[in-house]
Design a protein around this motif. Structure first.
Motif, PDB file in Angstrom:
ATOM      1  N   THR A   4       0.711  -1.180   0.098  1.00  0.00           N
ATOM      2  CA  THR A   4      -0.012   0.184   0.043  1.00  0.00           C
ATOM      3  C   THR A   4       1.108   1.269  -0.066  1.00  0.00           C
ATOM      4  OG1 THR A   4      -0.168   0.068   2.415  1.00  0.00           O
ATOM      5  CG2 THR A   4      -1.851  -1.322   1.177  1.00  0.00           C
ATOM      6  N   SER A   5       0.223   2.237  -0.540  1.00  0.00           N
ATOM      7  CA  SER A   5       0.948   3.586  -0.339  1.00  0.00           C
ATOM      8  C   SER A   5      -0.092   4.812  -0.228  1.00  0.00           C
ATOM      9  CB  SER A   5       1.914   3.790  -1.681  1.00  0.00           C
ATOM     10  OG  SER A   5       2.306   5.151  -1.684  1.00  0.00           O
ATOM     11  N   SER A   6       0.731   5.952   0.391  1.00  0.00           N
ATOM     12  CA  SER A   6      -0.212   7.048   0.399  1.00  0.00           C
ATOM     13  C   SER A   6       0.568   8.011  -0.637  1.00  0.00           C
ATOM     14  CB  SER A   6       0.133   7.714   2.000  1.00  0.00           C
ATOM     15  OG  SER A   6      -0.395   8.839   1.987  1.00  0.00           O
ATOM     16  N   PRO A   7      -0.243   8.448  -1.598  1.00  0.00           N
ATOM     17  CA  PRO A   7       0.352   9.471  -2.568  1.00  0.00           C
ATOM     18  C   PRO A   7       0.605  10.609  -2.180  1.00  0.00           C
ATOM     19  CG  PRO A   7      -2.129   9.200  -2.889  1.00  0.00           C
ATOM     20  CD  PRO A   7      -1.715   8.263  -1.601  1.00  0.00           C
ATOM     21  N   VAL A   8       1.853  10.698  -1.418  1.00  0.00           N
ATOM     22  CA  VAL A   8       2.393  11.982  -1.022  1.00  0.00           C
ATOM     23  C   VAL A   8       3.629  12.544  -1.694  1.00  0.00           C
ATOM     24  CG1 VAL A   8       3.332  13.236   1.197  1.00  0.00           C
ATOM     25  CG2 VAL A   8       1.444  11.439   1.284  1.00  0.00           C
ATOM     26  N   LEU A  20      -1.109  -0.198  -8.243  1.00  0.00           N
ATOM     27  CA  LEU A  20      -1.393  -1.435  -7.354  1.00  0.00           C
ATOM     28  C   LEU A  20      -2.893  -2.078  -7.728  1.00  0.00           C
ATOM     29  CD1 LEU A  20       0.485  -0.346  -4.397  1.00  0.00           C
ATOM     30  CD2 LEU A  20       1.452  -1.557  -6.289  1.00  0.00           C
ATOM     31  N   ALA A  21      -3.768  -1.252  -7.983  1.00  0.00           N
ATOM     32  CA  ALA A  21      -4.999  -1.488  -8.269  1.00  0.00           C
ATOM     33  C   ALA A  21      -5.682  -0.735  -9.206  1.00  0.00           C
ATOM     34  CB  ALA A  21      -5.977  -1.544  -6.804  1.00  0.00           C
ATOM     35  N   VAL A  22      -6.931  -0.932  -9.317  1.00  0.00           N
ATOM     36  CA  VAL A  22      -7.966  -0.214 -10.689  1.00  0.00           C
ATOM     37  C   VAL A  22      -7.523   1.149 -10.290  1.00  0.00           C
ATOM     38  CG1 VAL A  22      -9.942   0.076 -11.684  1.00  0.00           C
ATOM     39  CG2 VAL A  22      -9.108  -2.349 -11.090  1.00  0.00           C
ATOM     40  N   SER A  23      -7.894   1.616  -9.049  1.00  0.00           N
ATOM     41  CA  SER A  23      -7.951   3.059  -8.715  1.00  0.00           C
ATOM     42  C   SER A  23      -6.866   3.522  -7.569  1.00  0.00           C
ATOM     43  CB  SER A  23      -9.465   3.494  -8.164  1.00  0.00           C
ATOM     44  OG  SER A  23      -9.693   2.845  -6.910  1.00  0.00           O
ATOM     45  N   CYS A  24      -6.065   2.994  -7.425  1.00  0.00           N
ATOM     46  CA  CYS A  24      -4.741   3.265  -6.484  1.00  0.00           C
ATOM     47  C   CYS A  24      -3.493   3.552  -7.211  1.00  0.00           C
ATOM     48  CB  CYS A  24      -4.747   2.187  -5.275  1.00  0.00           C
ATOM     49  SG  CYS A  24      -3.563   2.364  -4.113  1.00  0.00           S
ATOM     50  N   ALA A  25      -2.894   4.420  -7.150  1.00  0.00           N
ATOM     51  CA  ALA A  25      -1.585   4.565  -7.329  1.00  0.00           C
ATOM     52  C   ALA A  25      -0.519   4.822  -6.339  1.00  0.00           C
ATOM     53  CB  ALA A  25      -1.444   6.012  -8.142  1.00  0.00           C
ATOM     54  N   VAL A  26       0.802   4.414  -6.691  1.00  0.00           N
ATOM     55  CA  VAL A  26       1.835   4.647  -5.862  1.00  0.00           C
ATOM     56  C   VAL A  26       2.861   5.448  -6.427  1.00  0.00           C
ATOM     57  CG1 VAL A  26       3.644   3.157  -4.656  1.00  0.00           C
ATOM     58  CG2 VAL A  26       1.352   2.199  -4.856  1.00  0.00           C
ATOM     59  N   ALA A  70       5.439   5.824   0.765  1.00  0.00           N
ATOM     60  CA  ALA A  70       5.413   4.635   0.069  1.00  0.00           C
ATOM     61  C   ALA A  70       5.313   3.728   1.166  1.00  0.00           C
ATOM     62  CB  ALA A  70       6.589   4.312  -0.928  1.00  0.00           C
ATOM     63  N   GLN A  71       5.014   2.438   1.106  1.00  0.00           N
ATOM     64  CA  GLN A  71       4.945   1.453   2.157  1.00  0.00           C
ATOM     65  C   GLN A  71       4.979  -0.027   1.420  1.00  0.00           C
ATOM     66  OE1 GLN A  71       1.235   1.206   4.282  1.00  0.00           O
ATOM     67  NE2 GLN A  71       1.636  -0.668   5.340  1.00  0.00           N
ATOM     68  N   VAL A  72       5.876  -0.765   2.020  1.00  0.00           N
ATOM     69  CA  VAL A  72       6.169  -2.178   1.633  1.00  0.00           C
ATOM     70  C   VAL A  72       5.757  -3.221   2.843  1.00  0.00           C
ATOM     71  CG1 VAL A  72       7.671  -3.821   0.607  1.00  0.00           C
ATOM     72  CG2 VAL A  72       7.914  -1.528  -0.092  1.00  0.00           C
ATOM     73  N   THR A 105       8.218  -2.125  -7.855  1.00  0.00           N
ATOM     74  CA  THR A 105       7.201  -2.767  -7.396  1.00  0.00           C
ATOM     75  C   THR A 105       6.569  -2.796  -6.138  1.00  0.00           C
ATOM     76  OG1 THR A 105       8.220  -4.855  -6.965  1.00  0.00           O
ATOM     77  CG2 THR A 105       7.904  -4.286  -9.152  1.00  0.00           C
ATOM     78  N   LEU A 106       7.481  -2.107  -5.051  1.00  0.00           N
ATOM     79  CA  LEU A 106       7.020  -2.315  -3.731  1.00  0.00           C
ATOM     80  C   LEU A 106       6.642  -3.865  -3.126  1.00  0.00           C
ATOM     81  CD1 LEU A 106       5.037   0.999  -3.279  1.00  0.00           C
ATOM     82  CD2 LEU A 106       7.594   0.593  -2.995  1.00  0.00           C
ATOM     83  N   SER A 107       7.375  -4.677  -3.403  1.00  0.00           N
ATOM     84  CA  SER A 107       7.181  -6.274  -3.078  1.00  0.00           C
ATOM     85  C   SER A 107       8.488  -6.979  -2.680  1.00  0.00           C
ATOM     86  CB  SER A 107       6.366  -6.908  -4.186  1.00  0.00           C
ATOM     87  OG  SER A 107       7.414  -6.917  -5.417  1.00  0.00           O
ATOM     88  N   VAL A 108       8.508  -7.781  -1.761  1.00  0.00           N
ATOM     89  CA  VAL A 108       9.460  -8.544  -1.290  1.00  0.00           C
ATOM     90  C   VAL A 108       9.942  -9.516  -2.498  1.00  0.00           C
ATOM     91  CG1 VAL A 108      10.342 -10.118   0.440  1.00  0.00           C
ATOM     92  CG2 VAL A 108       8.665  -8.227   1.009  1.00  0.00           C
ATOM     93  N   GLU A 109      11.357  -9.446  -2.838  1.00  0.00           N
ATOM     94  CA  GLU A 109      11.764 -10.317  -3.375  1.00  0.00           C
ATOM     95  C   GLU A 109      12.326 -11.600  -2.937  1.00  0.00           C
ATOM     96  OE1 GLU A 109      14.230  -7.386  -5.696  1.00  0.00           O
ATOM     97  OE2 GLU A 109      12.912  -7.147  -7.360  1.00  0.00           O
ATOM     98  N   GLU A 110      13.269 -11.291  -2.047  1.00  0.00           N
ATOM     99  CA  GLU A 110      13.889 -12.489  -1.523  1.00  0.00           C
ATOM    100  C   GLU A 110      14.307 -12.252  -0.026  1.00  0.00           C
ATOM    101  OE1 GLU A 110      18.182 -13.082  -2.739  1.00  0.00           O
ATOM    102  OE2 GLU A 110      18.192 -11.104  -3.896  1.00  0.00           O
TER     103      GLU A 110
END
Length: 596
Positions: A4-8, A20-26, A70-72, A105-110
């Motif tokens: 998730t992210s706060s668009p600041v 990240l979703a249909v109506s959400c941006a990071v 931003a949040q991961v 991508t704000l996602s865990v890779e390894e």
């Protein structure tokens, strides 16, 4: 992995825009330092990551805006986990594991296993980041190339120069060693006198040892120690030394006298040394080593959970309590800011590296506030007519404050206006060549109702860099180049559509050529001069001459140059000359030519 992210917005931030979703941006921020050559781009990471164990997430704090953007999600993290970043990745560092996530991508890779089960000293520097496990004597480079280097013994606090070289002091042997940014082992150049204590620091981007036994400063280099310079004050072995100087002063905390000392480093340049500036600290305070920028000294008082900033003259610039639990930690970012994290990651204090002012960022509050804005897709954006401002439309759901502030529309109705962020149109991008250098230029596009923040210039395979909204050109990149305008709607930003152009690769550098005459022979009244030519990056012409007769040909490598209708008796002298854009070189030969 949920993200998730706060668009600041972040005004000095390079932005990547990930749906990240249909109506959400990071919007994720990090900026790049401009360089003159695309092959030598040096990135400066902007902002700071902090781990919040309550939310099980790493949060990015935009230092310029003083906001979370931003949040991961990184579950199972320990309280007090540190987060460091490279150009593309972030690393949540715990005692038992290192979790790697993508900043785009704000996602865990390894996950990786650390070389020791202790919390390391972290260094965000060129070629890094680095993790220095002091007790275990291990250094982990997370950047390119990834490496773990054994120091062979326990270490004092490290220091790093601007080129990414990490300097280390072996406590047991006194060895002073460097780890170059691409090296896989240490090179040790000097040794502290047995029985002496000291700390490494950086002055004028050169490694320096502060010997707290002899109370002297000494530069350290590949030739060993430089000449000692007295500091004019008696320091205890427990002195806490900043890892870099602030202007021409070195900040040191003397915990035994409860003082902050600003020591003149002029003795390293063999200039007269001024007396140290002494600042009294609270007698009951507990202080770690100070952290400095080019103009500011920051000290954290663990007893009061308070950060105090000073200028190079010892004048207090600001002070601020750090809410939250745990032990506060100070770190210096590559963006010339200092970040103070609460032990639980719930709050961050951002210190302006130019004037020492402090801004408090409530990470918990930013985490619990859902985004109040959405971004339209490019297809939904108007194609030609500029918008007169942000449009609003009702949406059903729990009432929340609108993004731009103020009371909700239709109080009590359960509806809230939704601000639509409309991407700016694509800039018109052109390329021009002058003095052998390509420059990318663009126009200010239709901003479609937003206000311009900055431009993001991206070169394929070379990353992105931020360009001020007052500039419409950039020099020093090649390949497919795209330009986007980042605009602000109220308190939120969105990255616009891309204009693009192709920039030719810069011409290869040309250096002075070389030529050697290998053999001279005569065949049917033709004199054949064989040469070995090196043009070194540019086209070249070779000329062979005997007397007034000569022949010129294009040449590289092994080349035969034929001078026709040459008659000779006995020994002759032949000259050969090669010429390219960088200059000319010649060789001569005297002897009797071979026949046939």
């Amino acid at each position: 992995m949920e993200t998730t992210s706060s668009p600041v917005p972040g005004r000095r931030t390079r932005l990547k825009f990930t749906a990240l979703a249909v109506s959400c941006a990071v919007l994720v921020g990090f900026a790049a330092m401009q360089t003159s050559a695309a092959s030598d781009v040096e990135f400066t990471q902007v902002g700071h990551w902090v781990y919040n164990s309550t939310f099980g997430s790493a949060f990015h704090v935009d230092g310029s805006a003083g906001q979370v953007d931003a949040q991961v999600k990184v579950p199972a993290g320990d309280p007090g986990s540190q987060v460091v970043q490279s150009e593309d990745s972030g690393y949540v560092v715990q005692r038992s594991r290192i979790t790697v996530f993508s900043k785009s991508t704000l996602s865990v890779e390894e996950t990786r296993t650390p070389p020791a089960t202790e919390l390391p000293v972290v260094l965000e520097v060129a070629g890094g980041p680095y993790l220095v496990y002091r007790n275990a004597g291990q250094v982990a480079r997370l950047g390119d190339p990834v490496a773990t280097v054994a120091a062979g013994g326990p270490l004092s606090r490290p220091a790093a120069t601007g080129d990414g070289t990490v300097w280390l002091h072996r406590i047991d042997s006194g060895s002073l060693c460097e780890l170059a940014r691409d090296a896989s082992r240490l090179a040790c150049h000097a040794q502290l006198t047995q029985g002496h204590s000291g700390a490494l620091t950086v002055v004028d981007d050169h490694p320096v040892l502060l010997d707290t036994t002899s109370d002297e400063l000494r530069t350290v280099g590949q030739d060993g120690f430089g000449e000692p310079a007295a500091i004019g004050v008696d320091l205890p072995a427990t002195a806490q030394v900043a890892s870099s100087a602030v202007a021409d002063r070195l900040a040191v905390v003397d915990p035994e006298r409860s003082q902050l000392l600003l020591i003149d480093t002029a003795g390293l340049q063999k200039r007269p040394v001024a007396k140290p500036i002494v600042v009294d600290l609270p007698k009951d305070g507990r202080f770690a080593e100070p952290v400095t920028t080019t103009n500011v000294v920051a000290v954290v008082d663990h007893t009061r959970n308070e950060v105090v900033t000073y200028d190079r003259g010892g004048t207090v610039k600001d002070r601020r309590k750090l809410p939250g639990g745990g032990t506060p930690a100070l770190t210096k970012g590559e963006d010339n800011r200092i970040y103070a994290d609460s032990g639980d990651g719930s709050h961050v204090l951002v210190v302006n590296g130019d004037n020492g002012s402090i801004v408090s960022v409530d990470v918990d509050n930013a985490s619990s506030t859902p985004p109040a804005v959405t971004a339209t897709s490019d297809a939904a954006a108007p194609s030609t007519e500029p918008s007169t401002g942000p449009s609003t439309e009702p949406t059903t759901g729990p009432a929340t404050p609108p993004a731009t502030g103020g009371a909700p529309a239709n109080p009590g109705s359960g509806t809230t206006p939704r601000v639509t962020l409309v991407p700016a149109a694509a800039p018109a991008v052109t390329v021009s060549l002058a003095s052998g250098t390509y420059t990318v230029r663009w126009n200010q596009p239709n901003l479609r109702g937003g206000s311009l923040v900055h431009y993001v210039v991206t070169a394929q395979g070379q990353g992105s860099r931020t360009v001020s909204g007052q500039s419409t050109q950039y020099t020093g990149i090649s390949g497919t180049v795209t330009v986007r305008a980042v605009t602000r709607f109220g308190s939120s930003t969105v990255q616009g559509n891309a204009g693009s152009a192709t920039v030719p690769a810069p011409p290869a550098p040309v250096s002075a050529p070389t030529i050697d005459i290998v053999r001279v022979r005569s065949v049917s009244l033709n004199l054949i001069v064989s040469v070995s030519a090196t043009s070194k990056g540019g086209s070249a012409t070779c000329k062979a001459a005997i007397g007034s007769r000569s022949t010129s040909v294009a040449c590289t490598g092994s080349t035969d140059i034929t001078i026709p209708n040459v008659s000779w008796i006995g020994a002759i002298t032949v000259t050969a000359t090669i010429t390219n854009a960088a200059g000319s070189r010649s060789d001569s030969w005297t002897g009797v030519p071979q026949v046939g």
